[in-house]
Design an enzyme around this catalytic site. Structure first.
Site, PDB file in Angstrom:
ATOM      1  N   GLU A 117     -39.907   2.683 -88.794  1.00 33.09           N
ATOM      2  CA  GLU A 117     -40.234   1.487 -89.558  1.00 33.09           C
ATOM      3  C   GLU A 117     -40.210   0.241 -88.694  1.00 33.09           C
ATOM      4  O   GLU A 117     -39.418   0.140 -87.770  1.00 33.09           O
ATOM      5  CB  GLU A 117     -39.169   1.241 -90.627  1.00 33.09           C
ATOM      6  CG  GLU A 117     -39.084   2.274 -91.674  1.00 33.09           C
ATOM      7  CD  GLU A 117     -37.899   1.992 -92.594  1.00 33.09           C
ATOM      8  OE1 GLU A 117     -37.247   2.952 -92.981  1.00 33.09           O
ATOM      9  OE2 GLU A 117     -37.622   0.815 -92.887  1.00 33.09           O
ATOM     10  N   CYS A 166     -39.378  -7.026 -86.857  1.00 37.09           N
ATOM     11  CA  CYS A 166     -38.146  -6.277 -86.613  1.00 37.09           C
ATOM     12  C   CYS A 166     -38.563  -4.873 -86.167  1.00 37.09           C
ATOM     13  O   CYS A 166     -39.254  -4.177 -86.908  1.00 37.09           O
ATOM     14  CB  CYS A 166     -37.353  -6.241 -87.917  1.00 37.09           C
ATOM     15  SG  CYS A 166     -35.928  -5.165 -87.861  1.00 37.09           S
ATOM     16  N   CYS A 179     -30.172   7.397 -85.553  1.00 39.57           N
ATOM     17  CA  CYS A 179     -29.175   6.718 -84.724  1.00 39.57           C
ATOM     18  C   CYS A 179     -27.944   7.601 -84.631  1.00 39.57           C
ATOM     19  O   CYS A 179     -27.532   8.210 -85.608  1.00 39.57           O
ATOM     20  CB  CYS A 179     -28.811   5.364 -85.319  1.00 39.57           C
ATOM     21  SG  CYS A 179     -27.632   4.450 -84.287  1.00 39.57           S
ATOM     22  N   CYS A 198     -22.546   4.324 -88.079  1.00 40.80           N
ATOM     23  CA  CYS A 198     -21.809   3.288 -88.817  1.00 40.80           C
ATOM     24  C   CYS A 198     -21.818   3.667 -90.293  1.00 40.80           C
ATOM     25  O   CYS A 198     -22.839   4.113 -90.821  1.00 40.80           O
ATOM     26  CB  CYS A 198     -22.462   1.921 -88.596  1.00 40.80           C
ATOM     27  SG  CYS A 198     -22.505   1.462 -86.862  1.00 40.80           S
ATOM     28  N   CYS A 218     -24.609   2.254 -92.898  1.00 39.88           N
ATOM     29  CA  CYS A 218     -26.001   2.093 -92.460  1.00 39.88           C
ATOM     30  C   CYS A 218     -26.857   3.314 -92.796  1.00 39.88           C
ATOM     31  O   CYS A 218     -26.439   4.455 -92.572  1.00 39.88           O
ATOM     32  CB  CYS A 218     -26.020   1.842 -90.956  1.00 39.88           C
ATOM     33  SG  CYS A 218     -27.668   1.750 -90.266  1.00 39.88           S
ATOM     34  N   GLY A 221     -32.079   2.545 -85.052  1.00 41.90           N
ATOM     35  CA  GLY A 221     -31.601   2.924 -83.724  1.00 41.90           C
ATOM     36  C   GLY A 221     -30.752   1.867 -83.045  1.00 41.90           C
ATOM     37  O   GLY A 221     -30.668   0.717 -83.488  1.00 41.90           O
ATOM     38  N   GLU A 222     -30.118   2.292 -81.966  1.00 40.02           N
ATOM     39  CA  GLU A 222     -29.269   1.396 -81.166  1.00 40.02           C
ATOM     40  C   GLU A 222     -30.038   1.088 -79.872  1.00 40.02           C
ATOM     41  O   GLU A 222     -30.155   1.950 -78.988  1.00 40.02           O
ATOM     42  CB  GLU A 222     -27.929   2.107 -80.890  1.00 40.02           C
ATOM     43  CG  GLU A 222     -27.054   1.453 -79.849  1.00 40.02           C
ATOM     44  CD  GLU A 222     -26.832  -0.052 -80.039  1.00 40.02           C
ATOM     45  OE1 GLU A 222     -26.430  -0.477 -81.127  1.00 40.02           O
ATOM     46  OE2 GLU A 222     -27.096  -0.790 -79.071  1.00 40.02           O
ATOM     47  N   SER A 225     -30.202  -6.531 -80.839  1.00 40.22           N
ATOM     48  CA  SER A 225     -28.994  -6.359 -81.656  1.00 40.22           C
ATOM     49  C   SER A 225     -28.284  -5.084 -81.223  1.00 40.22           C
ATOM     50  O   SER A 225     -28.913  -4.046 -81.046  1.00 40.22           O
ATOM     51  CB  SER A 225     -29.398  -6.258 -83.123  1.00 40.22           C
ATOM     52  OG  SER A 225     -28.267  -6.078 -83.940  1.00 40.22           O
ATOM     53  N   SER A 232     -23.380  -6.814 -83.546  1.00 40.12           N
ATOM     54  CA  SER A 232     -22.996  -6.406 -84.898  1.00 40.12           C
ATOM     55  C   SER A 232     -21.490  -6.214 -84.906  1.00 40.12           C
ATOM     56  O   SER A 232     -20.991  -5.187 -84.456  1.00 40.12           O
ATOM     57  CB  SER A 232     -23.700  -5.101 -85.269  1.00 40.12           C
ATOM     58  OG  SER A 232     -25.083  -5.319 -85.325  1.00 40.12           O
ATOM     59  N   LEU A 233     -20.785  -7.220 -85.411  1.00 32.52           N
ATOM     60  CA  LEU A 233     -19.320  -7.161 -85.357  1.00 32.52           C
ATOM     61  C   LEU A 233     -18.777  -6.492 -86.623  1.00 32.52           C
ATOM     62  O   LEU A 233     -18.152  -5.434 -86.550  1.00 32.52           O
ATOM     63  CB  LEU A 233     -18.774  -8.582 -85.180  1.00 32.52           C
ATOM     64  CG  LEU A 233     -17.398  -8.704 -84.570  1.00 32.52           C
ATOM     65  CD1 LEU A 233     -17.278  -7.960 -83.250  1.00 32.52           C
ATOM     66  CD2 LEU A 233     -17.042 -10.182 -84.359  1.00 32.52           C
ATOM     67  N   HIS A 234     -19.007  -7.094 -87.762  1.00 32.46           N
ATOM     68  CA  HIS A 234     -18.697  -6.509 -89.083  1.00 32.46           C
ATOM     69  C   HIS A 234     -17.217  -6.258 -89.342  1.00 32.46           C
ATOM     70  O   HIS A 234     -16.848  -5.860 -90.445  1.00 32.46           O
ATOM     71  CB  HIS A 234     -19.475  -5.212 -89.327  1.00 32.46           C
ATOM     72  CG  HIS A 234     -20.933  -5.298 -89.072  1.00 32.46           C
ATOM     73  ND1 HIS A 234     -21.665  -6.445 -89.251  1.00 32.46           N
ATOM     74  CD2 HIS A 234     -21.830  -4.379 -88.634  1.00 32.46           C
ATOM     75  CE1 HIS A 234     -22.935  -6.220 -88.937  1.00 32.46           C
ATOM     76  NE2 HIS A 234     -23.062  -4.974 -88.558  1.00 32.46           N
ATOM     77  N   ASN A 277     -26.308  -4.897 -98.008  1.00 35.75           N
ATOM     78  CA  ASN A 277     -27.487  -4.421 -98.719  1.00 35.75           C
ATOM     79  C   ASN A 277     -27.210  -2.977 -99.159  1.00 35.75           C
ATOM     80  O   ASN A 277     -27.060  -2.115 -98.295  1.00 35.75           O
ATOM     81  CB  ASN A 277     -28.652  -4.461 -97.718  1.00 35.75           C
ATOM     82  CG  ASN A 277     -29.979  -4.601 -98.377  1.00 35.75           C
ATOM     83  OD1 ASN A 277     -30.097  -5.203 -99.425  1.00 35.75           O
ATOM     84  ND2 ASN A 277     -30.984  -4.032 -97.750  1.00 35.75           N
ATOM     85  N   CYS A 326     -33.839  -1.516 -92.901  1.00 36.78           N
ATOM     86  CA  CYS A 326     -34.532  -0.589 -92.010  1.00 36.78           C
ATOM     87  C   CYS A 326     -33.869   0.778 -92.071  1.00 36.78           C
ATOM     88  O   CYS A 326     -32.658   0.884 -92.103  1.00 36.78           O
ATOM     89  CB  CYS A 326     -34.495  -1.087 -90.568  1.00 36.78           C
ATOM     90  SG  CYS A 326     -35.925  -2.049 -90.144  1.00 36.78           S
TER      91      CYS A 326
HETATM   92  N1  SAH Z   1     -28.088  -0.577 -83.864  1.00 31.72           N
HETATM   93  C1  SAH Z   1     -28.207  -1.979 -83.757  1.00 31.72           C
HETATM   94  C2  SAH Z   1     -29.500  -2.539 -84.310  1.00 31.72           C
HETATM   95  C3  SAH Z   1     -29.997  -1.947 -85.602  1.00 31.72           C
HETATM   96  S1  SAH Z   1     -29.056  -2.323 -87.036  1.00 31.72           S
HETATM   97  C4  SAH Z   1     -27.013  -2.659 -84.394  1.00 31.72           C
HETATM   98  O1  SAH Z   1     -26.232  -1.975 -85.040  1.00 31.72           O
HETATM   99  O2  SAH Z   1     -26.862  -3.845 -84.197  1.00 31.72           O
HETATM  100  C5  SAH Z   1     -29.491  -4.017 -87.333  1.00 31.72           C
HETATM  101  C6  SAH Z   1     -28.477  -4.764 -88.174  1.00 31.72           C
HETATM  102  O3  SAH Z   1     -28.503  -4.315 -89.547  1.00 31.72           O
HETATM  103  C7  SAH Z   1     -27.044  -4.551 -87.698  1.00 31.72           C
HETATM  104  O4  SAH Z   1     -26.341  -5.756 -87.673  1.00 31.72           O
HETATM  105  C8  SAH Z   1     -26.522  -3.613 -88.750  1.00 31.72           C
HETATM  106  O5  SAH Z   1     -25.150  -3.609 -88.769  1.00 31.72           O
HETATM  107  C9  SAH Z   1     -27.185  -4.148 -89.988  1.00 31.72           C
HETATM  108  N2  SAH Z   1     -27.124  -3.257 -91.150  1.00 31.72           N
HETATM  109  C10 SAH Z   1     -27.208  -1.920 -91.173  1.00 31.72           C
HETATM  110  N3  SAH Z   1     -27.114  -1.466 -92.438  1.00 31.72           N
HETATM  111  C11 SAH Z   1     -26.977  -2.555 -93.239  1.00 31.72           C
HETATM  112  C12 SAH Z   1     -26.836  -2.747 -94.644  1.00 31.72           C
HETATM  113  N4  SAH Z   1     -26.852  -1.719 -95.470  1.00 31.72           N
HETATM  114  N5  SAH Z   1     -26.710  -4.024 -95.110  1.00 31.72           N
HETATM  115  C13 SAH Z   1     -26.736  -5.073 -94.261  1.00 31.72           C
HETATM  116  N6  SAH Z   1     -26.880  -4.965 -92.933  1.00 31.72           N
HETATM  117  C14 SAH Z   1     -26.988  -3.712 -92.419  1.00 31.72           C
HETATM  118 FE1  SF4 Z   2     -26.920   2.747 -85.600  1.00 35.97          FE
HETATM  119 FE2  SF4 Z   2     -26.934   0.057 -85.772  1.00 35.97          FE
HETATM  120 FE3  SF4 Z   2     -27.022   1.599 -87.999  1.00 35.97          FE
HETATM  121 FE4  SF4 Z   2     -24.780   1.482 -86.556  1.00 35.97          FE
HETATM  122  S1  SF4 Z   2     -25.776  -0.225 -87.664  1.00 35.97           S
HETATM  123  S2  SF4 Z   2     -25.735   3.358 -87.383  1.00 35.97           S
HETATM  124  S3  SF4 Z   2     -25.605   1.356 -84.472  1.00 35.97           S
HETATM  125  S4  SF4 Z   2     -28.586   1.462 -86.410  1.00 35.97           S
END
Ligand code: SAH
Ligand code: SF4
Length: 379
Positions: A104, A125, A132, A136, A139, A179-180, A212, A235-237, A311, A354
Site C-alpha cells: 500500500e 506515504c 514487518c 509491534c 500495528c 515495513g521497517e 520513520s 516511533s517512540l510510543h 487508530n 497502512c
Molecule cells: N516501521 C516504521 C514505519 C512504519 S509504521 C515505524 O514503526 O516507524 C508508521 C507509523 O505508524 C509508526 O509510527 C507506527 O508506530 C504507526 N502506527 C502503526 N500502527 C498504528 C495504529 N494502529 N494507529 C496509529 N499509528 C500506528
Molecule cells: Fe513494523 Fe513499524 Fe508496524 Fe512496528 S509499527 S510492526 S516496526 S511497521
C-alpha cells in the site's frame, strides 16, 4: 524419457527494474553494451520526466538498442489494483508486485503538510517491506509476519505510479507505510538517491523525505552519517522501557536510553529537527508520568512530538483515549516546553492505517470493514 520425468519448464527470471537503477548504474550497463553514457540519460529522461514505461515509445533510441534493453530491464512500476478515497481526498493505493505480493501507499492532499514546513505539499506515504518482522503489538503491518524486502525499484515505483494515477507531482515522502525502512537499509538508501536526483530521477528534496523507524539504533547512526539531509521520525510510543517494551519488542534489543543516544548522534549530523511519534493508547501510555518522561527526552534534543490517537485495528484490543485525556497529554508536553501537536483529522491518521487495506483484500474483502474508507472506483 517418459513425460512425467521431464523437467518442468522454469518460470522466466524476472527482469531487473529500471526504476531501481541510478544514473551511474545505468551508464555502466550501457557502457557494457558499447553505448555512450548519454544514452542512459536519454532513457532516464523518458522514464522519469515523461513517465514512459514502454521501451518502444522511447523513440530517439535506436530500435536495436531498445530491444536489447527490454530483454534485461523492466521499465514498469507496481500494478495499481485498487484505490480507496476518504472524504478529505486522501487516497489509499493498493499495488500488486510482480510476484503477486500486495503493498500500500497513501496519497495525502496538498494541505496540510504532515512533516514538511510548507503546507502546500503533496505527500505520499510509501512502504518499504511486504509485512514487518518487528511485531509491534498495536500495528496491522506486523500481524502476518514478514514476507520480504522491497527492491529499490519497487520503492521508487510507488511514487511514479502514484504520480501517474493522480496526474500530480508528489513532492513530500514519508516512509511510514508497511515495513521497517531501516531493516531494508541498503535498498532504502539506493531508493533515496534515485528519488532525490533532480535531473535524472524523481527530484524530491532530501528535506522532504521523512524516514520513520521503530528504533534500529545502529542503522539510525548509519543514516545519520549519510550525507543526505533526510528527516527522521522515531516511533517512540512509550517514554520508559517499562511501557515501551510492552508494545514494542524492539525495545528489548535497543532500549530507550540507547535509542536516545542514537537520536543525539542524529542531531549532531542533521540540520532538521527530529520528530518523536507517540501513539496515544487508552490506559497504556497516556498518563501524566509518561508525558513527563517524554518531555525529558524531547526537550534536550529539541525534538518535535507528534501525538497520534491510536487508530483501531480489527482483532487488536487497543483503543484511543478520550479526547480530554489526549488534550491533557498534549498540554503537559507544552507546559514542559515541548513543540507538540495532536493530530485529530482522519486524513492525518492515514499512515497508521497502512497495512490494513492489504489485510482486508487478502482476507477476501469483507463488506463494511474498511474503517470508514469508501471505494473511489477501480483503477
Ligand atoms: N516501521 C516504521 C514505519 C512504519 S509504521 C515505524 O514503526 O516507524 C508508521 C507509523 O505508524 C509508526 O509510527 C507506527 O508506530 C504507526 N502506527 C502503526 N500502527 C498504528 C495504529 N494502529 N494507529 C496509529 N499509528 C500506528
Ligand atoms: Fe513494523 Fe513499524 Fe508496524 Fe512496528 S509499527 S510492526 S516496526 S511497521
Amino acid at each position: 524419457m517418459p513425460d512425467s520425468l521431464a523437467t518442468p519448464p522454469e518460470a522466466a527470471p524476472l527482469r531487473e527494474l529500471l526504476l531501481g537503477l541510478g544514473r551511474e548504474e545505468l551508464r555502466a550497463r550501457l557502457a557494457a553494451l558499447g553505448e555512450p553514457a548519454w544514452r542512459a540519460d536519454q532513457v532516464l529522461r523518458w522514464r522519469f520526466r515523461r513517465g514512459v514505461d514502454d521501451w518502444n515509445r522511447m523513440t530517439d533510441l535506436p530500435a536495436a538498442l531498445r530491444g536489447r534493453l527490454a530483454e534485461t530491464l523492466d521499465a514498469s512500476a507496481p500494478e495499481p489494483l485498487r484505490k480507496l478515497g476518504s472524504l478529505d481526498t486522501t487516497q489509499k493505493l493498493l499495488f500488486r508486485l510482480r510476484d503477486g505480493q500486495l503493498i500500500e501507499s497513501v496519497l495525502i492532499p496538498a494541505s496540510p503538510a504532515l512533516y514538511g514546513e510548507r503546507s502546500d505539499r503533496r505527500t505520499l506515504c510509501v512502504s518499504t517491506q511486504v509485512g514487518c518482522a518487528y511485531g509491534c503489538r498495536f500495528c496491522a503491518s506486523g500481524l502476518d509476519g514478514f514476507s520480504r524486502n522491497l527492491s529499490p525499484g519497487e520503492i521508487v515505483g510507488q511514487v511514479l505510479q502514484a504520480q501517474a494515477m493522480s496526474g500530480e507531482r508528489v513532492d513530500n515522502l514519508v516512509f511510514m507505510g508497511m515495513g521497517e525502512p531501516l531493516a531494508n537499509y541498503q535498498n532504502l538508501v539506493r531508493a533515496l538517491a534515485i528519488l532525490n536526483d533532480a535531473e535524472l530521477g524523481v527530484g524530491i528534496g532530501a528535506r522532504h523525505m521523512t524516514i520513520s523507524t521503530s528504533g534500529l539504533v545502529p542503522r539510525i547512526v548509519d543514516l545519520a552519517d549519510q550525507p543526505l539531509q533526510v528527516r527522521l521520525a522515531v516511533s517512540l510510543h512509550g517514554a520508559t522501557d517499562e511501557v515501551r517494551a510492552q508494545i514494542m519488542p524492539v525495545n528489548r534489543r535497543w532500549n530507550v536510553q540507547a535509542l536516545m543516544e542514537a537520536c543525539r548522534h542524529w542531531t549532531t549530523r542533521k540540520s532538521q529537527r527530529l520528530t518523536f511519534e507517540f501513539i496515544l493508547i487508552d490506559g497504556l501510555n497516556d498518563t501524566d508520568a509518561q508525558a513527563f518522561a517524554l518531555t525529558r527526552h524531547a526537550r534536550p534534543l529539541r525534538a518535535k512530538v507528534n501525538l497520534i490517537p491510536y487508530n483501531t485495528v480489527a482483532g487488536l484490543e487497543w483503543q484511543r483515549p478520550p479526547v480530554e485525556r489526549q488534550e491533557r497529554f498534549l498540554q503537559r508536553l507544552r507546559d514542559g516546553g515541548v513543540d507538540a501537536t495532536l493530530r485529530r483529522e482522519k486524513g492525518h491518521d492515514i499512515e497508521a492505517a497502512c497495512g490494513q487495506l492489504r489485510r482486508q483484500v487478502m482476507a477476501g474483502q469483507k463488506d463494511g470493514e474498511d474503517g470508514g474508507w469508501k471505494m473511489a472506483g477501480g483503477v
